[in-house]
Scaffold this motif. Structure first.
Motif, PDB file in Angstrom:
ATOM      1  N   LEU A  87      17.561 -88.280  31.453  1.00  0.00           N
ATOM      2  CA  LEU A  87      16.345 -87.469  31.494  1.00  0.00           C
ATOM      3  C   LEU A  87      15.107 -88.299  31.821  1.00  0.00           C
ATOM      4  O   LEU A  87      14.012 -87.758  31.924  1.00  0.00           O
ATOM      5  CB  LEU A  87      16.145 -86.771  30.144  1.00  0.00           C
ATOM      6  N   LYS A  88      15.303 -89.613  31.989  1.00  0.00           N
ATOM      7  CA  LYS A  88      14.175 -90.515  32.209  1.00  0.00           C
ATOM      8  C   LYS A  88      14.190 -91.070  33.626  1.00  0.00           C
ATOM      9  O   LYS A  88      15.225 -91.116  34.285  1.00  0.00           O
ATOM     10  CB  LYS A  88      14.216 -91.669  31.189  1.00  0.00           C
ATOM     11  N   ASP A  89      13.028 -91.508  34.063  1.00  0.00           N
ATOM     12  CA  ASP A  89      12.888 -92.077  35.401  1.00  0.00           C
ATOM     13  C   ASP A  89      13.569 -93.446  35.444  1.00  0.00           C
ATOM     14  O   ASP A  89      13.289 -94.310  34.613  1.00  0.00           O
ATOM     15  CB  ASP A  89      11.399 -92.207  35.747  1.00  0.00           C
ATOM     16  N   ASN A  90      14.414 -93.646  36.442  1.00  0.00           N
ATOM     17  CA  ASN A  90      15.140 -94.911  36.554  1.00  0.00           C
ATOM     18  C   ASN A  90      14.517 -95.827  37.616  1.00  0.00           C
ATOM     19  O   ASN A  90      15.170 -96.735  38.127  1.00  0.00           O
ATOM     20  CB  ASN A  90      16.611 -94.655  36.898  1.00  0.00           C
ATOM     21  N   ILE A 118     -27.479 -82.759  36.598  1.00  0.00           N
ATOM     22  CA  ILE A 118     -27.169 -82.586  35.191  1.00  0.00           C
ATOM     23  C   ILE A 118     -28.259 -83.280  34.396  1.00  0.00           C
ATOM     24  O   ILE A 118     -28.378 -84.512  34.442  1.00  0.00           O
ATOM     25  CB  ILE A 118     -25.778 -83.157  34.855  1.00  0.00           C
ATOM     26  N   LYS A 119     -29.055 -82.519  33.688  1.00  0.00           N
ATOM     27  CA  LYS A 119     -30.236 -83.069  33.025  1.00  0.00           C
ATOM     28  C   LYS A 119     -29.898 -83.915  31.805  1.00  0.00           C
ATOM     29  O   LYS A 119     -30.600 -84.873  31.491  1.00  0.00           O
ATOM     30  CB  LYS A 119     -31.178 -81.922  32.627  1.00  0.00           C
ATOM     31  N   ASP A 120     -28.854 -83.541  31.100  1.00  0.00           N
ATOM     32  CA  ASP A 120     -28.521 -84.254  29.860  1.00  0.00           C
ATOM     33  C   ASP A 120     -27.018 -84.519  29.849  1.00  0.00           C
ATOM     34  O   ASP A 120     -26.273 -83.889  29.094  1.00  0.00           O
ATOM     35  CB  ASP A 120     -28.938 -83.408  28.659  1.00  0.00           C
ATOM     36  N   PRO A 121     -26.532 -85.467  30.653  1.00  0.00           N
ATOM     37  CA  PRO A 121     -25.093 -85.588  30.873  1.00  0.00           C
ATOM     38  C   PRO A 121     -24.345 -86.381  29.804  1.00  0.00           C
ATOM     39  O   PRO A 121     -24.913 -87.209  29.091  1.00  0.00           O
ATOM     40  CB  PRO A 121     -25.022 -86.333  32.212  1.00  0.00           C
ATOM     41  N   ALA A 122     -23.063 -86.108  29.723  1.00  0.00           N
ATOM     42  CA  ALA A 122     -22.092 -87.013  29.112  1.00  0.00           C
ATOM     43  C   ALA A 122     -21.338 -87.641  30.277  1.00  0.00           C
ATOM     44  O   ALA A 122     -21.480 -87.218  31.424  1.00  0.00           O
ATOM     45  CB  ALA A 122     -21.147 -86.245  28.197  1.00  0.00           C
ATOM     46  N   TYR A 123     -20.523 -88.676  29.992  1.00  0.00           N
ATOM     47  CA  TYR A 123     -19.822 -89.386  31.056  1.00  0.00           C
ATOM     48  C   TYR A 123     -18.322 -89.286  30.790  1.00  0.00           C
ATOM     49  O   TYR A 123     -17.850 -89.622  29.697  1.00  0.00           O
ATOM     50  CB  TYR A 123     -20.281 -90.836  31.114  1.00  0.00           C
ATOM     51  N   LEU A 124     -17.563 -88.826  31.794  1.00  0.00           N
ATOM     52  CA  LEU A 124     -16.164 -88.471  31.573  1.00  0.00           C
ATOM     53  C   LEU A 124     -15.266 -89.032  32.672  1.00  0.00           C
ATOM     54  O   LEU A 124     -15.584 -88.978  33.857  1.00  0.00           O
ATOM     55  CB  LEU A 124     -16.021 -86.940  31.548  1.00  0.00           C
ATOM     56  N   ARG A 125     -14.117 -89.555  32.235  1.00  0.00           N
ATOM     57  CA  ARG A 125     -13.046 -90.002  33.136  1.00  0.00           C
ATOM     58  C   ARG A 125     -11.767 -89.344  32.656  1.00  0.00           C
ATOM     59  O   ARG A 125     -11.490 -89.326  31.446  1.00  0.00           O
ATOM     60  CB  ARG A 125     -12.926 -91.525  33.101  1.00  0.00           C
ATOM     61  N   VAL A 126     -10.965 -88.805  33.566  1.00  0.00           N
ATOM     62  CA  VAL A 126      -9.803 -88.001  33.181  1.00  0.00           C
ATOM     63  C   VAL A 126      -8.548 -88.529  33.859  1.00  0.00           C
ATOM     64  O   VAL A 126      -8.542 -88.800  35.077  1.00  0.00           O
ATOM     65  CB  VAL A 126     -10.016 -86.518  33.570  1.00  0.00           C
ATOM     66  N   PHE A 127      -7.467 -88.654  33.072  1.00  0.00           N
ATOM     67  CA  PHE A 127      -6.174 -89.083  33.588  1.00  0.00           C
ATOM     68  C   PHE A 127      -5.124 -88.007  33.295  1.00  0.00           C
ATOM     69  O   PHE A 127      -5.044 -87.485  32.174  1.00  0.00           O
ATOM     70  CB  PHE A 127      -5.734 -90.399  32.949  1.00  0.00           C
ATOM     71  N   ASN A 128      -4.305 -87.737  34.296  1.00  0.00           N
ATOM     72  CA  ASN A 128      -3.150 -86.862  34.140  1.00  0.00           C
ATOM     73  C   ASN A 128      -1.931 -87.743  33.910  1.00  0.00           C
ATOM     74  O   ASN A 128      -1.419 -88.367  34.833  1.00  0.00           O
ATOM     75  CB  ASN A 128      -2.990 -85.999  35.396  1.00  0.00           C
ATOM     76  N   ASN A 129      -1.465 -87.811  32.663  1.00  0.00           N
ATOM     77  CA  ASN A 129      -0.346 -88.670  32.274  1.00  0.00           C
ATOM     78  C   ASN A 129       1.004 -87.970  32.355  1.00  0.00           C
ATOM     79  O   ASN A 129       1.994 -88.483  31.829  1.00  0.00           O
ATOM     80  CB  ASN A 129      -0.559 -89.171  30.842  1.00  0.00           C
ATOM     81  N   LEU A 130       1.057 -86.807  32.984  1.00  0.00           N
ATOM     82  CA  LEU A 130       2.312 -86.061  33.067  1.00  0.00           C
ATOM     83  C   LEU A 130       3.082 -86.492  34.300  1.00  0.00           C
ATOM     84  O   LEU A 130       2.739 -86.130  35.427  1.00  0.00           O
ATOM     85  CB  LEU A 130       2.025 -84.547  33.125  1.00  0.00           C
ATOM     86  N   ASN A 131       4.115 -87.294  34.082  1.00  0.00           N
ATOM     87  CA  ASN A 131       4.982 -87.698  35.182  1.00  0.00           C
ATOM     88  C   ASN A 131       6.122 -86.704  35.311  1.00  0.00           C
ATOM     89  O   ASN A 131       6.510 -86.038  34.352  1.00  0.00           O
ATOM     90  CB  ASN A 131       5.521 -89.109  34.937  1.00  0.00           C
ATOM     91  N   TYR A 132       6.659 -86.617  36.505  1.00  0.00           N
ATOM     92  CA  TYR A 132       7.630 -85.576  36.788  1.00  0.00           C
ATOM     93  C   TYR A 132       8.915 -86.183  37.332  1.00  0.00           C
ATOM     94  O   TYR A 132       8.896 -86.892  38.338  1.00  0.00           O
ATOM     95  CB  TYR A 132       7.051 -84.597  37.811  1.00  0.00           C
ATOM     96  N   LEU A 133      10.014 -85.944  36.659  1.00  0.00           N
ATOM     97  CA  LEU A 133      11.335 -86.361  37.126  1.00  0.00           C
ATOM     98  C   LEU A 133      12.142 -85.096  37.388  1.00  0.00           C
ATOM     99  O   LEU A 133      12.467 -84.348  36.462  1.00  0.00           O
ATOM    100  CB  LEU A 133      12.041 -87.231  36.080  1.00  0.00           C
ATOM    101  N   GLN A 134      12.445 -84.824  38.644  1.00  0.00           N
ATOM    102  CA  GLN A 134      13.146 -83.599  38.995  1.00  0.00           C
ATOM    103  C   GLN A 134      14.652 -83.801  38.893  1.00  0.00           C
ATOM    104  O   GLN A 134      15.223 -84.698  39.525  1.00  0.00           O
ATOM    105  CB  GLN A 134      12.787 -83.146  40.410  1.00  0.00           C
TER     106      GLN A 134
END
Length: 402
Positions: free
Chosen positions: A228-231, A32-48
């Protein structure tokens, strides 16, 4: 006889060559000749629950500048971050998942991905950020099944289910943190927050520890029914969420030898007001950093210090010096929540306390001849629905001498 021996050795060397080649994996990095710098988080938690058992599992493949067929099938991408699972409570200052993970699940991007990473900027180690193209880039989060098959090898119909498809403008050599979020708990709406970080541009002292705060909880979460929330007991006082506006206080404790919430604090650092925190899922503004001295305790020797931190989130109108909520209470109506930042985030308070446990904001490592040596860091604490997350960034420090 000699000829047969030579042929046998030749065959043996050939087999060894094939074995060595098959055991080594060549990683081809995209330049990548001219990069940006990226960090990604998936904040979607799942309670079935029975009420949402048919909802899609929030397990994704991240693609930057994807190639897509006319029927919507994704066939490739300039950057591919596969197996993106929900984030861990602690995001360390280095890519700790590489080489020691037993699953394909990735708690962040780049995480365990073999990609080109960001350099050291202004002394900060940015190896947890990936190099990505700058300028206008197309970003896609595609649902994928929870298996070990790489996204681009899935059946065609499984490469057409997209949650987010947007275009972002990323500046060259700029540092970004991207959050995939639920923005409304009742409608299940989703969105992105892309924060352009500035810690590497600030005149930060290496003798101060810095921390800032965000509440990126979904609208309506704190008022939703508890069923509806994680216990999960580890969430403790955060499990019900916090109010849309909270005051943040902090205390510094002298040592972990007596781990109680009412133990000895460092003089001048008990229940100190830090900041007002407001819920926000649409703004990418960087919150101001608060700081405290690395060597606040007189017990430290300027090489190692044992202090730990306690952050209390209180609804407006509640006085921290006369808090009516008991420390052992977890059903607080979102009016009080605590995080204790202890050694490694794996030890417990001896007293009954419903503070969530996270790692210490200070980094203690073998550096030079000192083992351990304490270093100041830059930290971010983020509240998302009933969970609290810590991200730590550190400067480069001298390698250990054995």
């Amino acid at each position: 006889m000699m000829r047969e021996l030579i042929q046998s050795k030749a065959v043996l060397f050939f087999l060894l060559f094939i074995l060595c080649c098959s055991s080594c994996t060549k990683v081809d990095y995209t330049e990548i000749k001219d990069p940006a710098y990226l960090r990604v988080f998936n904040n979607l938690n799942y309670l079935q629950t029975m009420g949402n058992k048919d909802e899609k599992l929030p397990y994704f493949c991240l693609l930057i500048n994807p190639t897509v067929e006319a029927d919507g099938t994704i066939t490739g991408g300039e950057i591919v971050g596969d197996f993106l699972n929900k984030r861990d409570a602690y995001a360390p200052p280095y890519p700790s998942h590489i080489g020691n993970s037993t699953t394909v699940d990735n708690p962040e991007f780049p995480g365990k991905q073999n990609v080109l990473v960001a350099p050291v900027l202004n002394g900060f180690d940015l190896s947890s950020w990936a190099q990505v193209p700058s300028g206008d880039v197309r970003v896609v989060f595609a649902y994928r099944p929870k298996n070990e098959i790489p996204f681009l090898k899935l059946e065609k119909h499984l490469r057409q289910d997209i949650l987010i498809d947007t275009v972002l403008n990323l500046g060259s050599k700029e540092v970004y943190t991207m959050h995939l979020l639920q923005t409304d708990f009742n409608t299940k709406a989703h969105g992105l927050v892309v924060r352009q970080e500035n810690f590497h541009k600030l005149p930060l002292s290496d003798s101060l520890v810095y921390v800032n705060f965000y509440n990126m909880s979904a609208k309506g979460f704190v008022d939703a029914d508890a069923s509806l929330k994680d216990n999960d007991y580890r969430l403790r006082s955060f499990k019900g969420g916090i109010q849309d506006e909270m005051n943040v206080y902090f205390s510094l404790y002298e040592t972990e030898a007596n781990l109680t919430h009412n133990g000895a604090t460092i003089p001048g650092f008990k229940g100190r007001y830090l900041t007002k925190l407001k819920r926000e899922t649409n703004s990418a503004a960087v919150s101001p950093y608060m700081s405290f001295p690395l060597w606040a305790s007189m017990l430290g020797n300027r090489i190692y210090t044992p202090i730990w931190q306690r952050f209390e989130f209180l609804a407006p109108g509640i006085d921290i010096t006369a808090n009516p909520i008991f420390p052992s209470e977890s059903e607080t109506g979102g009016n009080w929540a605590v995080v204790n930042c202890l050694r490694n985030g794996r030890i417990e308070l001896q007293s009954r306390d419903n503070g969530t446990i996270l790692p210490n904001l200070l980094v203690n490592v073998h550096s030079g001849i000192n083992n351990p040596q304490t270093f100041a860091t830059v930290n971010t604490i983020e509240v998302v629905n009933g969970r609290v997350y810590l991200t730590t960034i550190q400067r480069k420090y001298p390698a250990p001498i054995y």
